[in-house]
Design a protein around this motif. Structure first.
Motif, PDB file in Angstrom:
ATOM      1  N   LYS A   1       1.058  -1.197  -0.329  1.00  0.00           N
ATOM      2  CA  LYS A   1      -0.008  -0.109  -0.340  1.00  0.00           C
ATOM      3  C   LYS A   1       0.872   1.052  -0.180  1.00  0.00           C
ATOM      4  CE  LYS A   1      -4.238   0.920   2.251  1.00  0.00           C
ATOM      5  NZ  LYS A   1      -5.118   0.630   2.764  1.00  0.00           N
ATOM      6  N   ARG A   2       1.784   0.952   0.870  1.00  0.00           N
ATOM      7  CA  ARG A   2       3.007   1.995   0.684  1.00  0.00           C
ATOM      8  C   ARG A   2       4.587   2.553   0.488  1.00  0.00           C
ATOM      9  NH1 ARG A   2       0.013   6.536   2.007  1.00  0.00           N
ATOM     10  NH2 ARG A   2      -1.383   6.222   3.550  1.00  0.00           N
ATOM     11  N   LYS A   3       5.339   3.031  -0.171  1.00  0.00           N
ATOM     12  CA  LYS A   3       6.215   2.469  -0.669  1.00  0.00           C
ATOM     13  C   LYS A   3       7.167   2.368   0.828  1.00  0.00           C
ATOM     14  CE  LYS A   3      10.676   5.308  -2.277  1.00  0.00           C
ATOM     15  NZ  LYS A   3      10.633   6.552  -2.640  1.00  0.00           N
TER      16      LYS A   3
ATOM     17  N   SER B   1      10.242   2.498   3.217  1.00  0.00           N
ATOM     18  CA  SER B   1      11.084   4.053   3.420  1.00  0.00           C
ATOM     19  C   SER B   1      12.975   3.163   2.972  1.00  0.00           C
ATOM     20  CB  SER B   1      11.061   4.679   4.548  1.00  0.00           C
ATOM     21  OG  SER B   1      11.373   4.145   5.889  1.00  0.00           O
ATOM     22  N   LYS B   2      13.242   4.177   3.092  1.00  0.00           N
ATOM     23  CA  LYS B   2      15.355   3.980   3.767  1.00  0.00           C
ATOM     24  C   LYS B   2      15.330   3.560   4.746  1.00  0.00           C
ATOM     25  CE  LYS B   2      16.080   6.600  -0.010  1.00  0.00           C
ATOM     26  NZ  LYS B   2      16.644   8.280   0.086  1.00  0.00           N
ATOM     27  N   GLN B   3      15.302   4.367   5.319  1.00  0.00           N
ATOM     28  CA  GLN B   3      14.768   3.673   7.293  1.00  0.00           C
ATOM     29  C   GLN B   3      14.647   2.281   7.542  1.00  0.00           C
ATOM     30  OE1 GLN B   3      13.593   6.755  10.227  1.00  0.00           O
ATOM     31  NE2 GLN B   3      14.746   5.588  11.832  1.00  0.00           N
ATOM     32  N   ARG B   4      13.690   2.383   6.893  1.00  0.00           N
ATOM     33  CA  ARG B   4      13.028   1.038   7.030  1.00  0.00           C
ATOM     34  C   ARG B   4      13.665  -0.613   6.628  1.00  0.00           C
ATOM     35  NH1 ARG B   4       8.196  -1.154   9.711  1.00  0.00           N
ATOM     36  NH2 ARG B   4       7.460   0.484  10.213  1.00  0.00           N
ATOM     37  N   LYS B   5      13.937   0.192   4.937  1.00  0.00           N
ATOM     38  CA  LYS B   5      14.491  -0.810   4.429  1.00  0.00           C
ATOM     39  C   LYS B   5      16.254  -1.215   5.246  1.00  0.00           C
ATOM     40  CE  LYS B   5      15.925  -0.074   0.437  1.00  0.00           C
ATOM     41  NZ  LYS B   5      16.285   0.919  -1.040  1.00  0.00           N
TER      42      LYS B   5
END
Length: 60
Positions: free
Chosen positions: A5-7, A9-13
């Motif tokens: 549903k959402r992209k 984020s860089k932090q989560r990845k």
């Protein structure tokens, strides 16, 4: 088909991949032979904790 549903984020990845890293082997300098060896392993010269544990003479 499942679609996010959402992209992500860089932090989560990056936090998810934080444990995927290379670790350096635990090398110790062996004073007796003057070479590096893995800790808790026999040195290339056959010494372990100051004692000769592997005999180099060949008795075949």
């Amino acid at each position: 088909m499942a679609v996010p549903k959402r992209k992500t984020s860089k932090q989560r990845k990056r936090s998810r991949r934080a444990h995927l890293k290379l670790s350096t082997p635990n090398m110790q300098f062996d004073v007796a032979s003057g070479e590096y060896r893995l800790s808790h392993h026999v040195s290339p010269s056959g010494m372990y904790k100051g004692e000769k544990v592997i005999d180099d003479s060949k008795e075949a």
